[in-house]
Motif scaffolding. Structure first.
Motif, PDB file in Angstrom:
ATOM      1  N   ILE A   1       0.841  -1.209   0.000  1.00  0.00           N
ATOM      2  CA  ILE A   1       0.000   0.000   0.000  1.00  0.00           C
ATOM      3  C   ILE A   1       0.871   1.252   0.000  1.00  0.00           C
ATOM      4  N   TYR A   2       1.794   1.345   0.971  1.00  0.00           N
ATOM      5  CA  TYR A   2       2.597   2.562   1.132  1.00  0.00           C
ATOM      6  C   TYR A   2       3.527   2.798  -0.046  1.00  0.00           C
ATOM      7  N   ALA A   3       4.197   1.735  -0.518  1.00  0.00           N
ATOM      8  CA  ALA A   3       5.129   1.886  -1.640  1.00  0.00           C
ATOM      9  C   ALA A   3       4.386   2.407  -2.870  1.00  0.00           C
ATOM     10  N   ASN A   4       3.214   1.833  -3.145  1.00  0.00           N
ATOM     11  CA  ASN A   4       2.499   2.228  -4.356  1.00  0.00           C
ATOM     12  C   ASN A   4       1.838   3.593  -4.230  1.00  0.00           C
ATOM     13  N   LEU A   5       1.392   3.956  -3.006  1.00  0.00           N
ATOM     14  CA  LEU A   5       0.842   5.302  -2.833  1.00  0.00           C
ATOM     15  C   LEU A   5       1.949   6.344  -3.027  1.00  0.00           C
ATOM     16  N   THR A   6       3.178   6.023  -2.568  1.00  0.00           N
ATOM     17  CA  THR A   6       4.318   6.931  -2.755  1.00  0.00           C
ATOM     18  C   THR A   6       4.580   7.143  -4.244  1.00  0.00           C
ATOM     19  N   THR A   7       4.709   6.028  -4.976  1.00  0.00           N
ATOM     20  CA  THR A   7       4.998   6.124  -6.416  1.00  0.00           C
ATOM     21  C   THR A   7       3.867   6.838  -7.139  1.00  0.00           C
ATOM     22  N   SER A   8       2.642   6.564  -6.732  1.00  0.00           N
ATOM     23  CA  SER A   8       1.488   7.208  -7.344  1.00  0.00           C
ATOM     24  C   SER A   8       1.534   8.723  -7.126  1.00  0.00           C
ATOM     25  N   GLY A   9       1.875   9.146  -5.920  1.00  0.00           N
ATOM     26  CA  GLY A   9       1.982  10.570  -5.591  1.00  0.00           C
ATOM     27  C   GLY A   9       3.052  11.253  -6.434  1.00  0.00           C
ATOM     28  N   LEU A  10       4.222  10.597  -6.571  1.00  0.00           N
ATOM     29  CA  LEU A  10       5.301  11.165  -7.387  1.00  0.00           C
ATOM     30  C   LEU A  10       4.852  11.294  -8.843  1.00  0.00           C
ATOM     31  N   ASN A  11       4.127  10.280  -9.330  1.00  0.00           N
ATOM     32  CA  ASN A  11       3.613  10.340 -10.698  1.00  0.00           C
ATOM     33  C   ASN A  11       2.589  11.460 -10.858  1.00  0.00           C
ATOM     34  N   ALA A  12       1.803  11.714  -9.816  1.00  0.00           N
ATOM     35  CA  ALA A  12       0.818  12.799  -9.872  1.00  0.00           C
ATOM     36  C   ALA A  12       1.523  14.143 -10.027  1.00  0.00           C
ATOM     37  N   VAL A  13       2.632  14.333  -9.282  1.00  0.00           N
ATOM     38  CA  VAL A  13       3.401  15.584  -9.375  1.00  0.00           C
ATOM     39  C   VAL A  13       3.931  15.766 -10.811  1.00  0.00           C
ATOM     40  N   ILE A  14       4.531  14.703 -11.349  1.00  0.00           N
ATOM     41  CA  ILE A  14       5.088  14.755 -12.704  1.00  0.00           C
ATOM     42  C   ILE A  14       3.976  15.045 -13.725  1.00  0.00           C
ATOM     43  N   LEU A  15       2.821  14.390 -13.536  1.00  0.00           N
ATOM     44  CA  LEU A  15       1.676  14.576 -14.438  1.00  0.00           C
ATOM     45  C   LEU A  15       1.188  16.017 -14.460  1.00  0.00           C
ATOM     46  N   VAL A  16       1.083  16.633 -13.269  1.00  0.00           N
ATOM     47  CA  VAL A  16       0.600  18.013 -13.179  1.00  0.00           C
ATOM     48  C   VAL A  16       1.514  18.934 -13.993  1.00  0.00           C
ATOM     49  N   ILE A  17       2.839  18.754 -13.830  1.00  0.00           N
ATOM     50  CA  ILE A  17       3.787  19.614 -14.549  1.00  0.00           C
ATOM     51  C   ILE A  17       3.745  19.322 -16.050  1.00  0.00           C
ATOM     52  N   LYS A  18       3.601  18.054 -16.413  1.00  0.00           N
ATOM     53  CA  LYS A  18       3.497  17.688 -17.832  1.00  0.00           C
ATOM     54  C   LYS A  18       2.263  18.334 -18.472  1.00  0.00           C
ATOM     55  N   ILE A  19       1.111  18.227 -17.791  1.00  0.00           N
ATOM     56  CA  ILE A  19      -0.134  18.782 -18.343  1.00  0.00           C
ATOM     57  C   ILE A  19      -0.044  20.305 -18.438  1.00  0.00           C
ATOM     58  N   ARG A  20       0.581  20.933 -17.411  1.00  0.00           N
ATOM     59  CA  ARG A  20       0.771  22.388 -17.437  1.00  0.00           C
ATOM     60  C   ARG A  20       1.635  22.790 -18.632  1.00  0.00           C
ATOM     61  N   SER A  21       2.673  21.973 -18.909  1.00  0.00           N
ATOM     62  CA  SER A  21       3.557  22.317 -20.027  1.00  0.00           C
ATOM     63  C   SER A  21       2.857  22.130 -21.374  1.00  0.00           C
ATOM     64  N   ILE A  22       1.928  21.161 -21.451  1.00  0.00           N
ATOM     65  CA  ILE A  22       1.155  20.979 -22.693  1.00  0.00           C
ATOM     66  C   ILE A  22       0.236  22.187 -22.916  1.00  0.00           C
ATOM     67  N   ILE A  23      -0.437  22.637 -21.827  1.00  0.00           N
ATOM     68  CA  ILE A  23      -1.345  23.788 -21.920  1.00  0.00           C
ATOM     69  C   ILE A  23      -0.573  25.045 -22.334  1.00  0.00           C
ATOM     70  N   ARG A  24       0.616  25.228 -21.710  1.00  0.00           N
ATOM     71  CA  ARG A  24       1.433  26.403 -22.005  1.00  0.00           C
ATOM     72  C   ARG A  24       1.867  26.401 -23.475  1.00  0.00           C
ATOM     73  N   GLU A  25       2.266  25.210 -23.962  1.00  0.00           N
ATOM     74  CA  GLU A  25       2.708  25.097 -25.356  1.00  0.00           C
ATOM     75  C   GLU A  25       1.565  25.438 -26.320  1.00  0.00           C
ATOM     76  N   LYS A  26       0.350  24.980 -25.971  1.00  0.00           N
ATOM     77  CA  LYS A  26      -0.817  25.271 -26.820  1.00  0.00           C
ATOM     78  C   LYS A  26      -1.101  26.763 -26.865  1.00  0.00           C
ATOM     79  N   GLN A  27      -0.944  27.438 -25.707  1.00  0.00           N
ATOM     80  CA  GLN A  27      -1.192  28.880 -25.642  1.00  0.00           C
ATOM     81  C   GLN A  27      -0.175  29.640 -26.483  1.00  0.00           C
ATOM     82  N   VAL A  28       1.093  29.168 -26.443  1.00  0.00           N
ATOM     83  CA  VAL A  28       2.154  29.814 -27.217  1.00  0.00           C
ATOM     84  C   VAL A  28       1.871  29.667 -28.707  1.00  0.00           C
ATOM     85  N   ASN A  29       1.380  28.473 -29.099  1.00  0.00           N
ATOM     86  CA  ASN A  29       1.155  28.195 -30.516  1.00  0.00           C
ATOM     87  C   ASN A  29      -0.127  28.806 -31.081  1.00  0.00           C
ATOM     88  N   SER A  30      -1.032  29.301 -30.191  1.00  0.00           N
ATOM     89  CA  SER A  30      -2.305  29.818 -30.699  1.00  0.00           C
ATOM     90  C   SER A  30      -2.295  31.344 -30.787  1.00  0.00           C
TER      91      SER A  30
END
Lengths: 91, 91
Positions: free
Chosen positions: B62-91
């Protein structure tokens, strides 16, 4: 039953997750934002999980981890190549 | 004994591997070469592994996977933010 279905979907997802990342780096040849440490740790880690699977004589564990390890090896090669190329450009 | 040591090192490596990647995207704010699919699959996959751990009443799982899941959530948030930013730059 419920535990089997969670575990099965989880196994498929975490084993095949490295597939789109491998495709992406192969297609673009670009790996700048990837962490070398992460893919090195996943490569060695999944190789050790496969060895653990050998000890337990657990075939799904062996094959799943060898697959993930192989995908990590592909990503690692492209990452290391991009580091070397970047150093050559900067020198 | 040998199987325990392989498994233990493997567990530490594959659980903490996402830590340097999370640090890297936080530090640079850059996530262009990361595959959205990969980190989405790892996020959902490790969350399901944690649920599987709940069913098995296996605390390390439980703990190991919740840790990895949390780290992936952080990475995902930054990835999605960078996709949104790129779209704004291109539009």
């Amino acid at each position: 039953m419920e535990s089997i279905s969670y575990g099965a979907i989880a196994a498929v997802l975490t084993t095949t997750a490295f597939l789109p990342q491998a495709f992406k780096v192969i297609r673009t040849g670009e790996a700048k934002s990837l962490s070398l440490s992460m893919f090195l740790m996943m490569f060695v880690g999944t190789l050790l999980w496969a060895l653990h699977g050998f000890d337990l004589e657990d075939k799904p564990m062996i094959y799943a981890n060898l697959t993930t390890s192989g995908l990590n090896a592909v990503i690692l090669v492209i990452k290391i190549r991009s580091i070397i190329r970047e150093k050559q450009v900067n020198s």
